[in-house]
Design an enzyme around this catalytic site. Structure first.
Site, PDB file in Angstrom:
ATOM      1  N   CYS A 280       0.821  -1.227   0.000  1.00 48.02           N
ATOM      2  CA  CYS A 280       0.000   0.000   0.000  1.00 48.02           C
ATOM      3  C   CYS A 280       0.847   1.266   0.000  1.00 48.02           C
ATOM      4  O   CYS A 280       0.462   2.269  -0.578  1.00 48.02           O
ATOM      5  CB  CYS A 280      -0.977   0.006   1.169  1.00 48.02           C
ATOM      6  SG  CYS A 280      -0.183  -0.093   2.786  1.00 48.02           S
TER       7      CYS A 280
ATOM      8  N   HIS B  72      16.993   6.362 -21.297  1.00 47.77           N
ATOM      9  CA  HIS B  72      17.423   6.434 -19.903  1.00 47.77           C
ATOM     10  C   HIS B  72      18.500   5.392 -19.650  1.00 47.77           C
ATOM     11  O   HIS B  72      18.703   4.478 -20.453  1.00 47.77           O
ATOM     12  CB  HIS B  72      16.253   6.216 -18.957  1.00 47.77           C
ATOM     13  CG  HIS B  72      15.690   4.811 -19.008  1.00 47.77           C
ATOM     14  ND1 HIS B  72      14.947   4.363 -20.075  1.00 47.77           N
ATOM     15  CD2 HIS B  72      15.772   3.773 -18.148  1.00 47.77           C
ATOM     16  CE1 HIS B  72      14.587   3.109 -19.854  1.00 47.77           C
ATOM     17  NE2 HIS B  72      15.081   2.714 -18.698  1.00 47.77           N
TER      18      HIS B  72
ATOM     19  N   HIS C  23      14.136  17.105 -10.927  1.00 44.26           N
ATOM     20  CA  HIS C  23      14.646  18.438 -10.602  1.00 44.26           C
ATOM     21  C   HIS C  23      13.855  19.554 -11.272  1.00 44.26           C
ATOM     22  O   HIS C  23      13.644  20.606 -10.689  1.00 44.26           O
ATOM     23  CB  HIS C  23      16.139  18.530 -10.957  1.00 44.26           C
ATOM     24  CG  HIS C  23      17.003  17.870  -9.921  1.00 44.26           C
ATOM     25  ND1 HIS C  23      17.420  16.566 -10.013  1.00 44.26           N
ATOM     26  CD2 HIS C  23      17.483  18.345  -8.738  1.00 44.26           C
ATOM     27  CE1 HIS C  23      18.130  16.253  -8.944  1.00 44.26           C
ATOM     28  NE2 HIS C  23      18.189  17.308  -8.154  1.00 44.26           N
TER      29      HIS C  23
ATOM     30  N   CYS D  35      24.121  33.955  18.293  1.00 47.24           N
ATOM     31  CA  CYS D  35      24.670  34.784  17.223  1.00 47.24           C
ATOM     32  C   CYS D  35      26.126  34.414  16.938  1.00 47.24           C
ATOM     33  O   CYS D  35      26.920  34.240  17.851  1.00 47.24           O
ATOM     34  CB  CYS D  35      24.574  36.251  17.620  1.00 47.24           C
ATOM     35  SG  CYS D  35      25.442  37.335  16.468  1.00 47.24           S
TER      36      CYS D  35
ATOM     37  N   HIS E  17      -1.994   1.197   7.514  1.00 47.01           N
ATOM     38  CA  HIS E  17      -2.301   1.106   6.093  1.00 47.01           C
ATOM     39  C   HIS E  17      -2.289   2.488   5.446  1.00 47.01           C
ATOM     40  O   HIS E  17      -2.753   3.452   6.039  1.00 47.01           O
ATOM     41  CB  HIS E  17      -3.670   0.452   5.912  1.00 47.01           C
ATOM     42  CG  HIS E  17      -3.989   0.194   4.490  1.00 47.01           C
ATOM     43  ND1 HIS E  17      -3.402  -0.822   3.777  1.00 47.01           N
ATOM     44  CD2 HIS E  17      -4.805   0.844   3.632  1.00 47.01           C
ATOM     45  CE1 HIS E  17      -3.862  -0.788   2.544  1.00 47.01           C
ATOM     46  NE2 HIS E  17      -4.706   0.213   2.423  1.00 47.01           N
TER      47      HIS E  17
HETATM   48 ZN   LIG Z   1      17.969  15.660 -11.841  1.00 43.48          ZN
HETATM   49 ZN   LIG Z   2      14.893   0.888 -17.748  1.00 48.25          ZN
HETATM   50 ZN   LIG Z   3      24.402  39.338  16.755  1.00 51.88          ZN
END
Ligand SMILES: [Zn+2]
Ligand SMILES: [Zn+2]
Ligand SMILES: [Zn+2]
Length: 361
Positions: A78, A103, A189, A261, A338
């Site tokens: 699932c 690919h 991307h 800081c 699930h």
């Molecule tokens: Zn990529």
């Molecule tokens: Zn492939």
């Molecule tokens: Zn500072």
């Protein structure tokens, strides 16, 4: 036999249904790697110029093309099926993947080929319910050494979703340096990546830490921190405005992230996250901090169907990202050990739920 089957439900029924099915964290299953697993994935699609296009008649996925994925006893698929269903329902992803063919192929362990094959069956098969075995096997083979996503074992849907995206990147560019990918054919991307940098800047003396750039595909937010922010800003009786969802997530994400800081002026300062690109799809992963969470109602309370990136991050540098508002189009929920997926079907303005049904043999 069990399988997931699409089921159209009216949109106003969705939040209670999805959230009530979300009351437990995936860590509950005891088989999930990592205690910080999340229960949800949410997708927001950028409308912008794409919105009109996506609402044109005939351009959208038809409900008739919506199919279930098999999950037979002992398969525990699932988590994978939910991730695949949400990816399939994302128009931008589905169309982009269809256009890709070349690919770096890994044969039987090729996640790219397996996903392409499921998608083409979604489109062409006459069956209402299809097996996801080829992808399940490819995933198990790919992550064998890490002992993740192994056959028969339950795993985390959001991590599965994220790993499928990372693998698509590797199949397209074959380069493990994921932060600097600019390949036009890498859907991961091009469509999903949020390019960010983090920095501590002191408002008192102006000192700053070195900026830390990174890329993420899923933006994780703690549900505990989210609910604390809702309480802090609104109190118990006021419901957050739906357009404030991004701000709430940002506030939740910066709680507790205090440092002193860097110039030792004595101030404690918060982290700033700056978004440098304009992702078309933004995914939010909710992290449930406890195995049993009583925050379910509060999380529903805080949800908004729209998200603006200027709210989500401290600063947004891309002009398109500044203007874009994203709409919730899909989610994955975990309950009773699930996963179920929900997707917004823009053509019919309906939410579709992929829920398991029991078939007596
Ligand atoms: Zn990529
Ligand atoms: Zn492939
Ligand atoms: Zn500072």
């Amino acid at each position: 036999m069990k399988w997931t089957q699409p089921l159209a439900i009216p949109p106003h029924h969705l939040p209670p249904l999805s959230m009530s099915s979300c009351s437990k964290s995936p860590a509950n299953s005891g088989e999930v790697a990592g205690s910080n697993s999340m229960a949800w994935v949410k997708m927001f699609k950028k409308p912008g110029e794409g919105l009109k296009k996506s609402y044109q008649p005939g351009s959208m996925l038809s409900l008739a093309l919506t199919k279930g994925l098999l999950n037979e006893p002992g398969q525990n698929s699932c988590f994978l099926n939910s991730a695949v269903q949400v990816l399939w329902q994302l128009d931008i992803f589905r169309r982009s993947l269809r256009q890709l063919s070349g690919h770096f192929c890994l044969g039987d362990a090729c996640i790219f080929c397996a996903l392409k094959s499921i998608f083409s069956q979604f489109q062409q098969s006459r069956e209402r319910v299809l097996p996801s075995d080829s992808l399940r096997n490819a995933l198990a083979e790919t992550f064998k050494d890490e002992q993740r996503f192994q056959l028969g074992l339950m795993d985390d849907a959001a991590e599965c979703f994220e790993n499928i995206l990372e693998r698509i990147h590797l199949h397209m560019v074959s380069d493990t340096a994921t932060d600097a990918c600019s390949s036009k054919s890498c859907i991961t991307h091009q469509k999903f990546a949020m390019m960010l940098y983090e920095q501590f800047v002191c408002r008192c003396c102006g000192a700053s830490s070195d900026p830390h750039p990174f890329t993420e595909f899923v933006h994780y937010v703690s549900t505990t921190a989210l609910c604390q922010q809702v309480d802090r800003i609104f109190g118990k009786n006021e419901r957050p405005r739906s357009d404030m969802f991004g701000e709430l997530l940002q506030a939740a994400n910066s709680t507790g992230d205090l440092r002193s800081c860097p110039s030792d002026c004595g101030q404690s300062i918060k982290i700033r996250r700056v978004l440098m690109n304009c992702p078309e799809i933004v995914t939010i992963g909710f992290v449930w901090d406890a195995e049993q969470s009583d925050l379910t109602d509060d999380v529903i309370w805080s949800l908004g169907p729209r998200l603006n990136l200027c709210g989500l991050f401290n600063r947004v540098t891309d002009e398109n990202a500044k203007r874009s508002e994203l709409h919730l189009v899909g989610m994955i929920c975990f309950s009773s050990k699930h996963y179920s997926a929900f997707a917004y079907h823009t053509k019919s303005s309906k939410w579709i739920a992929y829920v398991d049904h029991l078939l007596v043999p």
